[in-house]
Enzyme design. Structure first.
Site, PDB file in Angstrom:
ATOM      1  N   ASN A 110      32.024  41.825  52.415  1.00 15.74           N
ATOM      2  CA  ASN A 110      32.073  42.973  51.510  1.00 15.74           C
ATOM      3  C   ASN A 110      33.059  44.025  52.023  1.00 15.74           C
ATOM      4  O   ASN A 110      33.929  43.729  52.839  1.00 15.74           O
ATOM      5  CB  ASN A 110      30.677  43.563  51.278  1.00 15.74           C
ATOM      6  CG  ASN A 110      30.465  43.942  49.821  1.00 15.74           C
ATOM      7  OD1 ASN A 110      31.256  44.660  49.233  1.00 15.74           O
ATOM      8  ND2 ASN A 110      29.403  43.414  49.239  1.00 15.74           N
ATOM      9  N   ARG A 111      32.912  45.257  51.569  1.00 18.43           N
ATOM     10  CA  ARG A 111      33.939  46.278  51.773  1.00 18.43           C
ATOM     11  C   ARG A 111      33.565  47.296  52.838  1.00 18.43           C
ATOM     12  O   ARG A 111      32.389  47.638  53.004  1.00 18.43           O
ATOM     13  CB  ARG A 111      34.214  47.009  50.448  1.00 18.43           C
ATOM     14  CG  ARG A 111      34.817  46.108  49.381  1.00 18.43           C
ATOM     15  CD  ARG A 111      34.878  46.817  48.025  1.00 18.43           C
ATOM     16  NE  ARG A 111      35.577  45.997  47.048  1.00 18.43           N
ATOM     17  CZ  ARG A 111      34.987  45.050  46.306  1.00 18.43           C
ATOM     18  NH1 ARG A 111      33.687  44.807  46.435  1.00 18.43           N
ATOM     19  NH2 ARG A 111      35.698  44.348  45.440  1.00 18.43           N
ATOM     20  N   HIS A 136      36.114  41.768  53.018  1.00 19.02           N
ATOM     21  CA  HIS A 136      35.821  40.443  53.573  1.00 19.02           C
ATOM     22  C   HIS A 136      36.592  40.135  54.847  1.00 19.02           C
ATOM     23  O   HIS A 136      37.116  39.032  55.036  1.00 19.02           O
ATOM     24  CB  HIS A 136      36.087  39.364  52.528  1.00 19.02           C
ATOM     25  CG  HIS A 136      35.171  39.428  51.340  1.00 19.02           C
ATOM     26  ND1 HIS A 136      33.889  39.906  51.418  1.00 19.02           N
ATOM     27  CD2 HIS A 136      35.362  39.060  50.038  1.00 19.02           C
ATOM     28  CE1 HIS A 136      33.316  39.838  50.220  1.00 19.02           C
ATOM     29  NE2 HIS A 136      34.184  39.345  49.370  1.00 19.02           N
ATOM     30  N   HIS A 210      30.595  32.794  50.334  1.00 19.05           N
ATOM     31  CA  HIS A 210      31.107  33.291  49.051  1.00 19.05           C
ATOM     32  C   HIS A 210      31.221  32.160  48.027  1.00 19.05           C
ATOM     33  O   HIS A 210      32.244  32.004  47.366  1.00 19.05           O
ATOM     34  CB  HIS A 210      32.457  33.953  49.266  1.00 19.05           C
ATOM     35  CG  HIS A 210      32.764  35.055  48.293  1.00 19.05           C
ATOM     36  ND1 HIS A 210      32.944  34.844  46.938  1.00 19.05           N
ATOM     37  CD2 HIS A 210      32.919  36.383  48.489  1.00 19.05           C
ATOM     38  CE1 HIS A 210      33.216  35.985  46.345  1.00 19.05           C
ATOM     39  NE2 HIS A 210      33.193  36.948  47.274  1.00 19.05           N
ATOM     40  N   VAL A 211      30.162  31.396  47.877  1.00 19.54           N
ATOM     41  CA  VAL A 211      30.147  30.330  46.879  1.00 19.54           C
ATOM     42  C   VAL A 211      30.053  30.933  45.474  1.00 19.54           C
ATOM     43  O   VAL A 211      29.296  31.871  45.240  1.00 19.54           O
ATOM     44  CB  VAL A 211      28.956  29.375  47.121  1.00 19.54           C
ATOM     45  CG1 VAL A 211      28.780  28.420  45.949  1.00 19.54           C
ATOM     46  CG2 VAL A 211      29.162  28.594  48.411  1.00 19.54           C
ATOM     47  N   GLU A 348      25.535  36.649  47.358  1.00 19.66           N
ATOM     48  CA  GLU A 348      25.891  36.685  48.774  1.00 19.66           C
ATOM     49  C   GLU A 348      24.816  37.415  49.581  1.00 19.66           C
ATOM     50  O   GLU A 348      24.625  38.612  49.423  1.00 19.66           O
ATOM     51  CB  GLU A 348      27.240  37.380  48.948  1.00 19.66           C
ATOM     52  CG  GLU A 348      28.377  36.766  48.138  1.00 19.66           C
ATOM     53  CD  GLU A 348      29.484  37.766  47.867  1.00 19.66           C
ATOM     54  OE1 GLU A 348      30.066  38.275  48.859  1.00 19.66           O
ATOM     55  OE2 GLU A 348      29.766  38.052  46.690  1.00 19.66           O
TER      56      GLU A 348
END
Length: 382
Positions: A110-111, A136, A210-211, A348
């Protein structure tokens, strides 16, 4: 009705549907070692391999590049198999185009706002690759490295140990981080991910997978009719850059309430301010269970057309639900079809985005002498 896995596999065998990933019958042979095959070559000559493994009726294909889940095949209610994850059929597209399809994410999923955080009085500037923010792990995150892969058979389980060492300063992160991620297929066909990492210097870590899921089948169209449940009474609203504001907002009375199963598309165009910013759903849900000692069930995804279900259990405090808002028809998947907005979704398991900059969020700090450990379990049905 959700059928027992053995019933589904037996139905597939009766229909004459053979398991082709590793050969043999539709019932995967427990204890069969994963098979390696050359998938492609990077520009610098590095070879990328694809590992195929099968157990309990689930077929999984994993790339050494990025630890990417390139394919995951499941039977529907009639025993008919389909790949249910988005991806590419060649290395070049993963390198040049991929929006993190199926990848292992690190050092920080994430960020992180402005790509900055302060730890023990020292300020760190990370690689910025999402506007002003770090996403990421930065421009060369864990998804863009070739991992060392070690196959294993343990009792009735089969799987892969994936290893990668991130050196001190990589993408701006402090400390040399030694990471092992284990993918396991159980005899029941469950897919388990176990993450472990150690560091020689205080750092922050938030690993995830991250599917992109479409339980009706990769490239089959929208996921807006998928029914989703998330065991969360709160979520973390964001600013225009999708960085959390720090608020833990209630979902009650909003489109973000998935405490009871509802179609993903029911409220996706409700016009809520947060949906406008994200062009749909792209938020972290604050799981009611919090951090737990072992994985607990937190989400269920069901496709009414095929009957396939996905249940997710985790020990993590958050779940990022992304509704595929930025898929725009320019990417062609493994089945030869293009991916348009909402053709796949991500769930996620993680700590919260931008945690290093929010004292009220659970900490993601890892110190020398400690081991980062977290697990996520995917259970499938039809």
């Amino acid at each position: 009705m959700e059928l027992n896995r053995r019933t589904v596999i037996a139905g597939a065998a009766a229909a004459g549907i053979a398991a082709t990933t590793l050969g043999g019958t539709a019932e995967a042979a427990s204890g069969r070692k994963p098979v390696r095959k050359l998938f492609g070559t990077l520009a610098d000559g590095t070879k990328v391999y694809r590992w195929s493994l099968e157990n309990g009726g689930t077929r999984l294909k994993v790339l050494s590049y990025g630890g990417i889940v390139q394919s995951l095949e499941l039977p529907d209610r009639h025993g008919r198999y389909a790949n249910v994850v988005a991806g590419f059929d060649n290395v070049a597209d993963y390198v040049a185009k991929s929006p993190y399809f199926g990848a292992l994410i690190g050092r920080y999923g994430n960020r992180i706002g402005k790509g900055r955080f302060t730890l023990d009085g020292t300020a760190y500037q990370l690689s910025v690759n999402d506007g002003d923010n770090s996403l990421h792990g930065g421009a060369q995150g864990f998804d863009k490295h070739v991992w060392d892969v070690e196959p294993f058979v343990k009792g009735s389980d089969v799987g892969l140990h994936l290893h990668y060492t991130s050196v001190d300063g990589e993408m701006g992160y402090p400390g040399t981080l030694r990471t092992t991620v284990t993918y396991t297929l159980t005899r029941h066909g469950d897919w388990r991910i176990d993450y472990a990492a150690t560091t020689d210097k205080a750092t922050v870590v938030n690993l995830t997978s991250h599917v992109y899921w479409n339980l009706a089948g990769e490239g089959s169209g929208t996921i807006e009719d998928h029914e989703l449940t998330i065991a969360a009474s709160r979520y973390t609203p964001t600013d225009s850059g999708l960085i959390p504001t720090g608020e833990l907002a209630g979902v009650a009375g909003t489109p973000f309430d998935f405490r009871h199963a509802k179609p993903v598309g029911r409220d996706i165009r409700a016009g809520h301010e947060q949906q406008v910013l994200a062009k749909g759903y792209d938020h972290n849900w604050v799981l009611d269970k919090g951090i737990t000692a072992r994985p607990e069930h937190v989400a269920t995804l069901r496709d009414p057309r095929s009957g396939r279900t996905l249940k997710i259990a985790t020990d993590q405090p958050g779940l990022q639900f992304y509704s595929g808002n930025f898929l725009d028809g320019t990417l062609t998947g493994t089945g030869g079809r293009t991916y348009r907005q909402g053709d796949a979704l991500c769930l996620e398991t993680q700590h919260f985005p931008d945690s290093p900059n929010h004292a009220n969020f659970p900490s993601t700090v890892l110190r020398p002498g400690r081991t980062y450990r977290t697990s996520t379990l995917h259970t499938f049905g039809a």
